[in-house]
Design a protein around this motif. Structure first.
Motif, short mmCIF file in Angstrom:
data_model
loop_
_atom_site.label_atom_id
_atom_site.label_comp_id
_atom_site.label_asym_id
_atom_site.label_seq_id
_atom_site.Cartn_x
_atom_site.Cartn_y
_atom_site.Cartn_z
N ARG A 1 -63.90 44.13 4.69
CA ARG A 1 -63.72 42.81 5.30
C ARG A 1 -64.42 41.75 4.43
O ARG A 1 -63.86 40.68 4.15
N THR A 2 -65.62 42.08 3.99
CA THR A 2 -66.39 41.15 3.15
C THR A 2 -65.71 40.93 1.81
O THR A 2 -65.58 39.79 1.33
N VAL A 3 -65.27 42.02 1.16
CA VAL A 3 -64.61 41.91 -0.14
C VAL A 3 -63.31 41.11 -0.01
O VAL A 3 -63.00 40.26 -0.86
N ALA A 4 -62.55 41.37 1.04
CA ALA A 4 -61.30 40.65 1.24
C ALA A 4 -61.55 39.16 1.42
O ALA A 4 -60.86 38.32 0.81
N ALA A 5 -62.54 38.82 2.24
CA ALA A 5 -62.84 37.41 2.47
C ALA A 5 -63.26 36.71 1.17
O ALA A 5 -62.90 35.56 0.91
N ALA A 6 -64.02 37.43 0.34
CA ALA A 6 -64.52 36.85 -0.91
C ALA A 6 -63.42 36.67 -1.96
O ALA A 6 -63.55 35.84 -2.87
N THR A 7 -62.34 37.43 -1.83
CA THR A 7 -61.28 37.40 -2.85
C THR A 7 -59.98 36.79 -2.33
O THR A 7 -58.96 36.85 -3.01
N GLY A 8 -60.02 36.23 -1.14
CA GLY A 8 -58.85 35.52 -0.63
C GLY A 8 -57.79 36.40 -0.01
O GLY A 8 -56.65 35.95 0.19
N LEU A 9 -58.15 37.63 0.34
CA LEU A 9 -57.21 38.51 1.04
C LEU A 9 -57.43 38.40 2.55
O LEU A 9 -58.46 37.90 3.01
N ASP A 10 -56.49 38.91 3.29
CA ASP A 10 -56.63 38.93 4.75
C ASP A 10 -57.58 40.06 5.13
O ASP A 10 -57.28 41.24 4.89
N PRO A 11 -58.75 39.76 5.70
CA PRO A 11 -59.73 40.80 6.02
C PRO A 11 -59.20 41.86 6.97
O PRO A 11 -59.50 43.05 6.80
N ASP A 12 -58.43 41.46 7.96
CA ASP A 12 -57.90 42.43 8.93
C ASP A 12 -56.96 43.42 8.24
O ASP A 12 -56.98 44.62 8.53
N ILE A 13 -56.13 42.92 7.33
CA ILE A 13 -55.19 43.80 6.63
C ILE A 13 -55.95 44.76 5.72
O ILE A 13 -55.62 45.95 5.62
N ALA A 14 -57.00 44.27 5.05
CA ALA A 14 -57.78 45.12 4.16
C ALA A 14 -58.47 46.24 4.93
O ALA A 14 -58.46 47.41 4.51
N VAL A 15 -59.08 45.91 6.05
CA VAL A 15 -59.77 46.93 6.87
C VAL A 15 -58.77 47.94 7.41
O VAL A 15 -59.02 49.15 7.40
N ALA A 16 -57.63 47.45 7.88
CA ALA A 16 -56.60 48.35 8.40
C ALA A 16 -56.13 49.31 7.32
O ALA A 16 -55.94 50.51 7.56
N ALA A 17 -55.95 48.80 6.09
CA ALA A 17 -55.49 49.65 5.00
C ALA A 17 -56.53 50.73 4.67
O ALA A 17 -56.18 51.88 4.38
N PHE A 18 -57.81 50.39 4.72
CA PHE A 18 -58.88 51.34 4.44
C PHE A 18 -58.90 52.49 5.43
O PHE A 18 -59.25 53.63 5.08
N THR A 19 -58.55 52.22 6.66
CA THR A 19 -58.66 53.24 7.71
C THR A 19 -57.40 54.07 7.89
O THR A 19 -57.37 54.96 8.73
N THR A 20 -56.34 53.79 7.12
CA THR A 20 -55.10 54.55 7.29
C THR A 20 -55.15 55.88 6.54
O THR A 20 -55.85 56.01 5.53
N PRO A 21 -54.40 56.88 7.01
CA PRO A 21 -54.31 58.14 6.26
C PRO A 21 -53.77 57.95 4.84
O PRO A 21 -54.12 58.71 3.94
N ALA A 22 -52.95 56.94 4.64
CA ALA A 22 -52.38 56.69 3.31
C ALA A 22 -53.46 56.42 2.28
O ALA A 22 -53.33 56.81 1.11
N ALA A 23 -54.56 55.77 2.68
CA ALA A 23 -55.64 55.49 1.75
C ALA A 23 -56.34 56.78 1.33
O ALA A 23 -56.69 56.97 0.16
N ALA A 24 -56.52 57.70 2.28
CA ALA A 24 -57.13 58.99 1.95
C ALA A 24 -56.24 59.79 1.01
O ALA A 24 -56.72 60.43 0.07
N VAL A 25 -54.93 59.74 1.25
CA VAL A 25 -53.98 60.42 0.36
C VAL A 25 -54.04 59.78 -1.03
O VAL A 25 -54.03 60.48 -2.06
#
Length: 206
Positions: A130-154
Motif C-alpha cells: 500500500r505504501t509503495v503503491a501510494a509513493a509511485t502513483g499506483l492504486d494502493p487497493d489494487i496493489a494490496v489485492a494483487a499481493f494477496t492473490t494466489p497468482a502472485a505466489a505462482v
C-alpha cells in the motif's frame, strides 16, 4: 535482444545495483528489461537477521562501491536482529507489482527495495505494498489485492524456476538474452559504462 535482471529484493547487492540499472534504462529507453526474483532467503536460510553476522560489513562495502545509503528504519531492524527475510514473500510482491504495472517493473522493484533498505518495512506485510503503491502513483487497493492473490505466489515460484533455468545463483545478475542464448553482463556490481561496453560488444559480435 532483451535484458533479464535476476535479483532478490532482500539482497543488499541488488539494492546497490539500483542506480546502475536505472542509469542503463535511462540511456537506453527502448530496451526491454525482464525482472526476475531469485530465492536468496528461502527454506533453511529464513532465519533472524542477527544470524547473518556479516550484514553490517557487507552493507558498508555496498555503500562504498555503489553510493547507496541504508536508512534509519533498516538500521533499527539490524539493531533488533529478530527480523526474518522471506524471499518467497518478496518475490510475491514483485510478481504483484509486475501484474499491476508491467512496464514500470524496474522502477517498482527499486521502490520495493527502498521500502526495506531505507524505511525498514517488511516485504511480507501487505501494508508495505500500500505504501509503495501510494509513493509511485499506483492504486494502493489494487496493489494490496494483487499481493494477496494466489497468482502472485505462482508468479514467485515461476520466477525462482526461471532463475534456475538461466543458471543464476548469485544476485544480482544481469543477462542479455538473444533468442535462447543468455550472455552475462554483470554479476554483483558493475557500472552502467561497463555494461554498455559489454552490450555493444555483443551487438557487434552478432
Amino acid at each position: 535482444m532483451k535484458l533479464v535482471y535476476v535479483f532478490d529484493a532482500y539482497c543488499g547487492w541488488s539494492y546497490g545495483f539500483v542506480p546502475t540499472l536505472a542509469e542503463l534504462v535511462r540511456r537506453r529507453p527502448g530496451i526491454e528489461v525482464e525482472v526476475v526474483s531469485g530465492g536468496l532467503f528461502t527454506g533453511s536460510r529464513r532465519v533472524p537477521i542477527r544470524d547473518f553476522g556479516y550484514v553490517e560489513g557487507a552493507n558498508a562495502k555496498i555503500s562504498e562501491l555503489t553510493g547507496v545509503t541504508f536508512g534509519p528504519g533498516y538500521a533499527r531492524l539490524i539493531a533488533d536482529g529478530s527480523f526474518v527475510m522471506d524471499s518467497a514473500a518478496a518475490a510475491r510482491g514483485v510478481a504483484a507489482l509486475r501484474q499491476v504495472a508491467p512496464a514500470r517493473i524496474v522502477e517498482l522493484a527499486a521502490a520495493l527495495q527502498h521500502a526495506f533498505y531505507v524505511d525498514g518495512l517488511s516485504l511480507s506485510d501487505p501494508a508495505t505494498y500500500r505504501t509503495v503503491a501510494a509513493a509511485t502513483g499506483l492504486d494502493p487497493d489494487i496493489a494490496v489485492a494483487a499481493f494477496t492473490t494466489p497468482a502472485a505466489a505462482v508468479g514467485a515460484q515461476d520466477d525462482f524456476a526461471r532463475a534456475a533455468r538461466l543458471g543464476v545463483h548469485s544476485f544480482p545478475t544481469l543477462l542479455a538474452v538473444d533468442g535462447d542464448r543468455p550472455s552475462t553482463l554483470a554479476v554483483g556490481h558493475a557500472t552502467a559504462d561497463q555494461i554498455e561496453w559489454r552490450l555493444d560488444a555483443l551487438t557487434t559480435a552478432s
